[in-house]
Design a protein around this motif. Structure first.
Motif, short mmCIF file in Angstrom:
data_model
loop_
_atom_site.label_atom_id
_atom_site.label_comp_id
_atom_site.label_asym_id
_atom_site.label_seq_id
_atom_site.Cartn_x
_atom_site.Cartn_y
_atom_site.Cartn_z
N LEU A 18 45.50 40.64 83.16
CA LEU A 18 44.65 39.70 83.90
C LEU A 18 44.98 39.77 85.40
CD1 LEU A 18 42.48 37.50 83.49
CD2 LEU A 18 44.33 35.83 83.36
N ASP A 19 46.26 39.81 85.70
CA ASP A 19 46.69 39.88 87.09
C ASP A 19 46.15 41.16 87.76
OD1 ASP A 19 48.03 38.97 89.28
OD2 ASP A 19 49.88 40.03 88.78
N SER A 20 46.20 42.26 87.02
CA SER A 20 45.69 43.52 87.58
C SER A 20 44.17 43.47 87.75
CB SER A 20 46.05 44.69 86.66
OG SER A 20 47.44 44.77 86.54
N LEU A 21 43.49 42.82 86.80
CA LEU A 21 42.03 42.69 86.94
C LEU A 21 41.69 41.91 88.21
CD1 LEU A 21 40.68 41.94 83.32
CD2 LEU A 21 40.43 44.05 84.64
N LYS A 22 42.52 40.91 88.54
CA LYS A 22 42.25 40.12 89.75
C LYS A 22 42.30 41.02 90.99
CE LYS A 22 43.76 35.66 88.04
NZ LYS A 22 44.97 34.94 87.67
N ARG A 23 43.17 42.02 90.93
CA ARG A 23 43.28 42.94 92.07
C ARG A 23 42.05 43.84 92.19
NH1 ARG A 23 48.99 43.44 93.50
NH2 ARG A 23 49.90 41.66 92.46
N LEU A 24 41.28 43.93 91.10
CA LEU A 24 40.06 44.76 91.15
C LEU A 24 38.82 43.91 91.35
CD1 LEU A 24 40.73 47.30 88.26
CD2 LEU A 24 40.91 47.69 90.71
N GLU A 25 39.01 42.57 91.44
CA GLU A 25 37.87 41.67 91.54
C GLU A 25 36.96 42.03 92.70
OE1 GLU A 25 39.35 37.60 91.68
OE2 GLU A 25 37.53 37.00 90.61
N SER A 32 33.81 40.08 82.15
CA SER A 32 35.13 40.70 82.03
C SER A 32 35.65 40.53 80.61
CB SER A 32 36.11 40.08 83.02
OG SER A 32 36.22 38.69 82.76
N GLY A 33 36.71 41.24 80.29
CA GLY A 33 37.28 41.11 78.95
C GLY A 33 38.62 41.81 78.85
N ILE A 34 39.38 41.42 77.84
CA ILE A 34 40.70 42.02 77.57
C ILE A 34 40.83 42.19 76.06
CG2 ILE A 34 43.21 41.63 77.60
CD1 ILE A 34 42.92 40.20 80.23
N VAL A 35 41.40 43.32 75.64
CA VAL A 35 41.75 43.49 74.24
C VAL A 35 43.23 43.85 74.19
CG1 VAL A 35 41.22 45.97 74.05
CG2 VAL A 35 40.99 44.52 72.05
N GLN A 45 39.09 38.97 73.96
CA GLN A 45 38.45 37.86 74.68
C GLN A 45 37.52 38.45 75.72
OE1 GLN A 45 38.72 34.91 73.78
NE2 GLN A 45 40.81 34.21 73.40
N ARG A 46 36.31 37.90 75.80
CA ARG A 46 35.36 38.39 76.82
C ARG A 46 34.62 37.18 77.39
NH1 ARG A 46 32.26 43.12 73.55
NH2 ARG A 46 31.88 41.37 72.15
N LEU A 57 39.65 31.04 78.81
CA LEU A 57 39.60 31.38 77.38
C LEU A 57 40.98 31.79 76.88
CD1 LEU A 57 36.49 33.70 76.80
CD2 LEU A 57 36.93 31.45 75.82
N MET A 58 41.69 32.54 77.73
CA MET A 58 43.01 33.04 77.31
C MET A 58 44.03 31.92 77.27
SD MET A 58 43.03 36.74 79.12
CE MET A 58 44.79 36.84 79.10
N ARG A 59 43.80 30.90 78.09
CA ARG A 59 44.71 29.74 78.02
C ARG A 59 44.52 29.02 76.69
NH1 ARG A 59 43.29 26.82 82.36
NH2 ARG A 59 43.78 28.58 83.67
N GLU A 60 43.25 28.91 76.27
CA GLU A 60 42.97 28.23 74.98
C GLU A 60 43.50 29.06 73.81
OE1 GLU A 60 38.72 27.56 74.75
OE2 GLU A 60 38.80 26.59 76.70
N SER A 61 43.24 30.36 73.82
CA SER A 61 43.72 31.22 72.73
C SER A 61 44.41 32.44 73.34
CB SER A 61 42.56 31.73 71.87
OG SER A 61 41.47 30.90 71.93
#
Ligand code: F6R
Length: 606
Positions: A18-25, A32-35, A45-46, A57-61
């Motif tokens: 997630l942190d790396s995705l922020k650098r690509l924002e 967006s999404g992560i597996v 999660q997407r 979403l990731m905070r919830e699950s």
């Protein structure tokens, strides 16, 4: 545009992803999404919209696992929906992310569907997940699966794939879209650019076109398109301060507008030789051989090229053609009259510009990459690099990179002119002295923020606006119109002032805002007459000019002045109020200034 990140072998990797995705924002995205790989299979999660939605979403699950891939999607095939967001999972066994376009996806999808594969999105990318699934189901090893999938797809792509049976392994591949592999101590990383990896490692491998790699925690094995293991150099990328922040400004764009004196000074330093004179990546003897230049660029960088054409032709008497990169190779250009191509790109990744540069290189032209991002694809592939040193540009609308490009290009034009014997060293030094004044002059032009605020306020209600400029200010008029439309969504066009009477003047109606760029010089009187013609038909003239030229247009409704400057350098200085006007108008309209709708910072599709 789409961003890819991945981690192999790092406990609780989802936060790192997630942190790396922020650098690509900054590249621009709409979902967006992560597996991640867990012992029970994939966790996915997407979310549509900003990364914050994904992080909520990731905070919830939370997603467990020590390997995973993340993606920011800029929609091409299929709307902006959660189903179309990446990663895509096929048969609960394969997960993929993809950047680029799979051009033969329709045929591939039909074949896969006929073989019983069920698709859940409208994207071209999902075929990759099913192709990998098919390959693994047929008993192929990861290397065989990668080679098989790559042999079946056409187009530009960067991709990453994981399979549940290989929890600490990731397959990556690229063709024309950027992808870097980062090597850590006990973990490996992948990213669309080194910026996404800069907080994790400085040891980076850049894949070549059609390479694929098997990435594991202990490192990466790279293969060429034939499946033969190859060595690709590990590059040490420059240390980065991590995520660039707004430094107290409201937007990156506002900060970047204010950074222009530094961006120009640093770029000028890069164009200055040890003896203090202007220098270029080409030695003087080779400069003297240049008999024609093709400029290849897109968007704002294309307007920098157009300004440079005036400079190079006027000073060095070398013919220049400016090509819109996406058009260049497809119109089968005749290249015989040119010996050199300059590809101009802030990101160094615009696929249109990269492809155009490759085309020019294949036609035998020496290629020079004028890029702002060191290590970018254009920087790596060009014969020579002429860097702008504007620093990371995060706002989608280019500002400091543009004036840095202009600085490099006027320096190049001057050095070329001297090498060709078109000017003497005294004139060269005179222009150099003028260029050296740019940082302080631009600093003074930045003081126009308050003067422009009420003008921006009026512009927010306009439905349309025209930008006019003549001679070297014509490209700045087009740049101004582009800035206004992309940031504030107000329709705007830039015209050569003298061209108005040949048609566009029909657009003039009572109160239409006409932003007029004017500077002292040969065409000032004629440009002023063209404005008179617009004013007489009811246009509201917003004059952006030098102090000494303001009185020439005494009928202007609003006037913004910058300090007097050599007419040659007026495009750099007059750009500043043009950027501020677009910024303040967008700010007042409440649009997303740093990430305007539908736009991407790094445009990696054709
Ligand atoms: C407009 C803008 C774009 C870029 C264009 C080329 O403000 O930023 O028009 O100039 O997409 O990008 P680069 O220079 O990265 O090749």
């Amino acid at each position: 545009m789409c961003g890819i990140v991945g981690v192999v072998g790092l406990a609780d990797c989802s936060e790192t992803i997630l942190d790396s995705l922020k650098r690509l924002e900054y590249r621009g995205y709409d979902s967006s999404g992560i597996v991640t790989q867990t012992k029970d299979g994939f966790g996915l999660q997407r979310a549509v919209g900003k990364l914050k939605n994904l992080s909520d979403l990731m905070r919830e699950s939370p997603l467990a696992g020590q390997s995973g891939i993340g993606h920011t999607r800029w929609a091409t095939h299929g709307g902006v929906t959660e189903q179309n967001a990446h990663p895509h999972v096929a048969g609960d066994k394969v997960a993929i992310v993809h950047n680029g376009i799979i051009e033969n996806h329709v045929a591939l999808r039909a074949t896969l569907e006929a073989a019983g594969h069920l698709f859940s999105s409208e994207t071209d990318s999902e075929v990759l997940a099913h192709l990998f699934l098919q390959a693994f189901d047929e008993g192929m090893t990861p290397e065989q699966a990668a080679a098989s999938v790559l042999s079946r797809i056409e187009g530009a792509f960067a991709l990453a794939a994981m399979h549940v049976d290989y929890p600490d392994m990731m397959i990556v591949a690229r063709n024309a879209s950027p992808l870097a592999i980062g090597l850590g101590e006990n973990a490996s990383f992948i990213g669309s650019d080194a910026m996404a990896l800069s907080h994790l490692t400085r040891d980076v491998i850049y894949l070549k076109d059609n390479d694929f790699a098997i990435v594991r925690p202990e490192g990466a094995e790279v293969f060429d398109s034939a499946g033969t293991p190859v060595n690709r150099e590990v590059v040490i990328v420059a240390a980065s301060q991590g995520v660039v922040d707004k430094g107290g400004y409201r937007h990156f764009m506002e900060k970047e507008i204010h950074e222009q004196p530094d961006a120009i000074a640093h770029t000028l330093a890069a164009m200055t030789g040890a003896d203090g004179t202007l220098s270029t990546p080409l030695p003087r003897e080779e400069l003297a051989q240049i008999d024609g230049i093709v400029m290849l660029a897109a968007g704002t960088s294309h307007y920098a090229a157009m300004v440079a054409r005036y400079w190079i032709e006027a000073l060095a008497r070398v013919p220049v053609t400016c090509e819109i990169a996406s058009e260049y190779r497809y119109r089968k250009p005749v290249t015989g009259a040119f010996s050199c191509a300059i590809a101009i790109s802030q990101s160094g990744e615009s696929l249109d510009t990269l492809m155009a540069m490759r085309h020019a290189g294949e036609a035998g032209l020496k290629t020079i990459g004028l890029v702002n991002v060191p290590g970018s694809t254009i920087a790596r592939e060009a014969d020579l690099v002429m860097p702008t040193r504007a620093g990371p540009e995060i706002g989608v609308a280019s500002t400091k990179a543009f004036t840095a490009q202009l600085t490099a290009l006027i320096s190049f034009a001057t050095a070329l002119a001297e090498a060709k014997g078109a000017i003497d060293t005294a004139r060269r030094d005179e222009i150099h002295a003028q260029i050296q004044k740019l940082p302080s002059m631009v600093g003074r032009a930045l003081a126009s923020f308050d003067e422009i605020r009420p003008i921006a306020h009026e512009l927010t209600t306009a439905r349309s606006a025209l930008y006019l400029g003549r001679d070297v200010l014509f490209p700045v008029a087009m740049e101004g119109a582009l800035k206004l439309k992309e940031l504030s969504y107000i329709h705007a066009e830039g015209f050569a002032s003298g061209e108005m009477k040949h048609g566009p003047i029909a657009l003039i109606e009572e109160g239409l805002p006409v932003i007029a760029l004017l500077a002292a010089g040969e065409v000032m009187g004629k440009a002023a007459s063209n404005l008179q013609e617009a004013s007489a038909r009811g246009a509201s003239i917003i004059l952006i000019t030098e102090e000494r030229a303001a009185a020439t247009v005494d009928f202007a409704d609003r006037v913004v002045t910058v300090p007097n400057i050599d007419p040659l350098l007026a495009p750099v200085l007059l750009t500043i109020p043009v950027q501020i006007l677009a910024y303040l108008t967008a700010f007042e309209k409440g649009t997303d200034v740093d990430q305007p709708r539908n736009l991407a910072k790094s445009v990696t599709v054709e």
